[in-house]
Design a protein around this motif. Sequence first.
Motif, PDB file in Angstrom:
ATOM      1  N   UNK A  21    -102.270 -96.106  32.168  1.00  0.00           N
ATOM      2  CA  UNK A  21    -103.410 -96.546  31.358  1.00  0.00           C
ATOM      3  C   UNK A  21    -104.433 -95.419  31.229  1.00  0.00           C
ATOM      4  N   UNK A  22    -104.553 -94.593  32.256  1.00  0.00           N
ATOM      5  CA  UNK A  22    -105.505 -93.474  32.210  1.00  0.00           C
ATOM      6  C   UNK A  22    -105.020 -92.418  31.217  1.00  0.00           C
ATOM      7  N   UNK A  23    -103.730 -92.181  31.211  1.00  0.00           N
ATOM      8  CA  UNK A  23    -103.177 -91.210  30.273  1.00  0.00           C
ATOM      9  C   UNK A  23    -103.290 -91.705  28.841  1.00  0.00           C
ATOM     10  N   UNK A  24    -103.026 -92.995  28.657  1.00  0.00           N
ATOM     11  CA  UNK A  24    -103.095 -93.562  27.306  1.00  0.00           C
ATOM     12  C   UNK A  24    -104.488 -93.356  26.718  1.00  0.00           C
ATOM     13  N   UNK A  63    -108.148 -84.301  33.556  1.00  0.00           N
ATOM     14  CA  UNK A  63    -107.571 -84.219  34.911  1.00  0.00           C
ATOM     15  C   UNK A  63    -108.550 -84.506  36.050  1.00  0.00           C
ATOM     16  N   UNK A  64    -109.744 -83.912  36.007  1.00  0.00           N
ATOM     17  CA  UNK A  64    -110.664 -84.095  37.130  1.00  0.00           C
ATOM     18  C   UNK A  64    -111.094 -85.557  37.215  1.00  0.00           C
ATOM     19  N   UNK A  65    -111.416 -86.116  36.082  1.00  0.00           N
ATOM     20  CA  UNK A  65    -111.840 -87.519  36.075  1.00  0.00           C
ATOM     21  C   UNK A  65    -110.669 -88.434  36.401  1.00  0.00           C
ATOM     22  N   UNK A  66    -109.466 -87.962  36.122  1.00  0.00           N
ATOM     23  CA  UNK A  66    -108.258 -88.728  36.449  1.00  0.00           C
ATOM     24  C   UNK A  66    -108.210 -88.963  37.952  1.00  0.00           C
ATOM     25  N   UNK A  67    -108.448 -87.917  38.738  1.00  0.00           N
ATOM     26  CA  UNK A  67    -108.408 -88.033  40.203  1.00  0.00           C
ATOM     27  C   UNK A  67    -109.482 -89.008  40.673  1.00  0.00           C
ATOM     28  N   UNK A  68    -110.671 -88.901  40.071  1.00  0.00           N
ATOM     29  CA  UNK A  68    -111.761 -89.795  40.473  1.00  0.00           C
ATOM     30  C   UNK A  68    -111.409 -91.246  40.151  1.00  0.00           C
ATOM     31  N   UNK A 122    -117.224 -95.184  33.967  1.00  0.00           N
ATOM     32  CA  UNK A 122    -118.090 -94.054  34.312  1.00  0.00           C
ATOM     33  C   UNK A 122    -117.252 -92.922  34.921  1.00  0.00           C
ATOM     34  N   UNK A 123    -116.296 -93.293  35.728  1.00  0.00           N
ATOM     35  CA  UNK A 123    -115.473 -92.270  36.387  1.00  0.00           C
ATOM     36  C   UNK A 123    -114.575 -91.556  35.381  1.00  0.00           C
ATOM     37  N   UNK A 124    -114.009 -92.317  34.450  1.00  0.00           N
ATOM     38  CA  UNK A 124    -113.061 -91.711  33.510  1.00  0.00           C
ATOM     39  C   UNK A 124    -113.770 -90.957  32.392  1.00  0.00           C
ATOM     40  N   UNK A 164     -96.854 -87.938  29.675  1.00  0.00           N
ATOM     41  CA  UNK A 164     -98.173 -88.568  29.690  1.00  0.00           C
ATOM     42  C   UNK A 164     -99.274 -87.516  29.596  1.00  0.00           C
ATOM     43  N   UNK A 165     -99.089 -86.409  30.284  1.00  0.00           N
ATOM     44  CA  UNK A 165    -100.086 -85.346  30.243  1.00  0.00           C
ATOM     45  C   UNK A 165    -100.206 -84.751  28.846  1.00  0.00           C
ATOM     46  N   UNK A 166     -99.096 -84.661  28.152  1.00  0.00           N
ATOM     47  CA  UNK A 166     -99.158 -84.160  26.757  1.00  0.00           C
ATOM     48  C   UNK A 166    -100.009 -85.081  25.910  1.00  0.00           C
ATOM     49  N   UNK A 167     -99.765 -86.395  26.027  1.00  0.00           N
ATOM     50  CA  UNK A 167    -100.536 -87.371  25.249  1.00  0.00           C
ATOM     51  C   UNK A 167    -102.015 -87.252  25.572  1.00  0.00           C
ATOM     52  N   UNK A 168    -102.326 -87.068  26.856  1.00  0.00           N
ATOM     53  CA  UNK A 168    -103.733 -87.010  27.273  1.00  0.00           C
ATOM     54  C   UNK A 168    -104.384 -85.679  26.936  1.00  0.00           C
TER      55      UNK A 168
END
Lengths: 244, 335
Positions: free
Chosen positions: A56-59, A64-69, A191-193, B31-35
């Motif tokens: 869902x985060x990728x969609x 990347x940084x906010x992904x970890x958070x 807020x994180x994303x 997924x990383x490509x899409x993002x």
Amino acid sequence: MVEFTGMPSLWQTIQQAMRLDQNIFADIQRVPGGLGIALIIVSLAGLSESLGQSVILFINRVRPRRFMLALLITAASHLVGYLLWTMTVWVVGVYVFGQTVSLTAIACVVGLAYAPQILAFFELTPFLGNPFSILLSLWSMVAVVMAVQMGLALELWQALLASGLGWAFIQIWRRTIGRPIYALGRWLQRRATGVPMEFTLSDLSLLRRHRAWPENLGNWRTRMSQRDLRGNVGKLFKREQPRA
Amino acid sequence: MLETLGDLATYFGIVLMGLLIWAALSPFETLGWWAGWFGEKIYVDNLPSDGFVRAVRDDSRGYILFLSGIGRVSGETFSRREQGFLQRLAVALPDAVIIDDIFPYSVNNLALTGQPVFARFWRWALRRKIDGAALAGNLINLRNVLQVLISADRRYSPIYNQAMAEVLLHGLLRYNYDVNRKTPIFIVGYSGAGQMAVGAVTYLRELIDAPIYVVSLGGIFSSDPGLLAVDHMYHIYGTEDWPQKLGLIAPGRWPLFAASEWNRARRQELITLLNIGPMCHTSTGGYLDIKSLLPSGVSYLDHTVAVISEIVRKHTQLPAGSNSFSITDSTSVQT
């Protein structure tokens, strides 16, 4: 490997919990470090589940940084869910079945029931991940019933009933008193994303990453000659936000 | 002895766990490509034409995109059998543009040997594979099989197949494809690339208003929405080719699920199954083997070329070749 007095190692505890060994569900209530083990298992499960749900985060194109958070916040929300389950099971056990049991003991067994969810990360596996997630849900359900049975010293049918009641209480809580808390959780995640988080998995078939292509293709062709094609193809590609 | 068996079981467990973790991590590239984590670039290997393949032709009547099997590491065709196949196809279809520099197991056409983190590992694997070591080759195959599964998985397929459609369009445009002329496009998917070919059609259809045909050469594919988006699909298979049946793992390929894309496409006569003889999946006795001969004396390779070139001629109205035959809805094609 972490060793706790009177208990097998953490790794062996996880293995026995995954194998739904009744003895480990009984032992964890009695040893001094039982709650610590339970919290570690819940944390590992929370991290694995948050990774398993990270699609869902990728969609929504989280950076990347906010992904970890966002992962950490999702994992933390699983801890909140664990506390909710613990409270619910304890309330059902004490006030519905009249059992005398400490909240700590319930916290220990409910935490152990999260052990199968340590494998939630493997739901990402292509093609096999979907059937595995179904298997994992069933596995976790059985683990919860076992945890309730051993924690509250109930018969199997009572444990099934108690688990069902606990699930029902949580659903009611989520839709009533708990709504502000869930809203806070979603706000924290947004807020994180750093993105609106407006898309879900079901939206994916409608999203297009380069929606401007058809318009660009026509305009581009009128500007470029045939000879320039090979050298100018890259100019056609522009970054676009996904749109439904 | 038990200790040894126990050690063996432990090592096997570690290897299995490693493979499972690798499989679970495999969608992150897509997924990383899409993002937007990896930028917008579509990579190109800049391979010169050999005069037959990858040759830009004005007024071409058909574009053929060849997507190779899971043994590939880049857009470069190392396999001599594939090189021979494509050259013969180019001779049989002088009015067609044949493009083979697409690496279908990457969302942005980036070769394994060009990846920022694991390039050295894949270059080592490629060297070992060329030298004959089976394990290294299997690692490459496994990595690409995971991409095939990603293309078939409904959670990831909209992303991966969109990316593949863009790569294919990028490839066409590099060879002067004129979108206004609506020249027919033929995507030849060999083995695992059958899924890549089918999956991309749904989204390529949105980008190009031209007839799009898929030729599955021993292709392995699931029940994909692309089966309903093609103008027609030809699934070419040999009687000794069991790997092409792996597509039947997908429940949508079963007759039981009548509403699946595969079964609907079959009912709509969008798919033709062509049994072209006793070919196996690859290597000796495979579709591209020049030494194995049919009873008529025609090599397997020449027969495969003849079948595919006849398919292309049928849909581009090119004149028939000397050894032509009819491609019908029947299940077998004989010379």
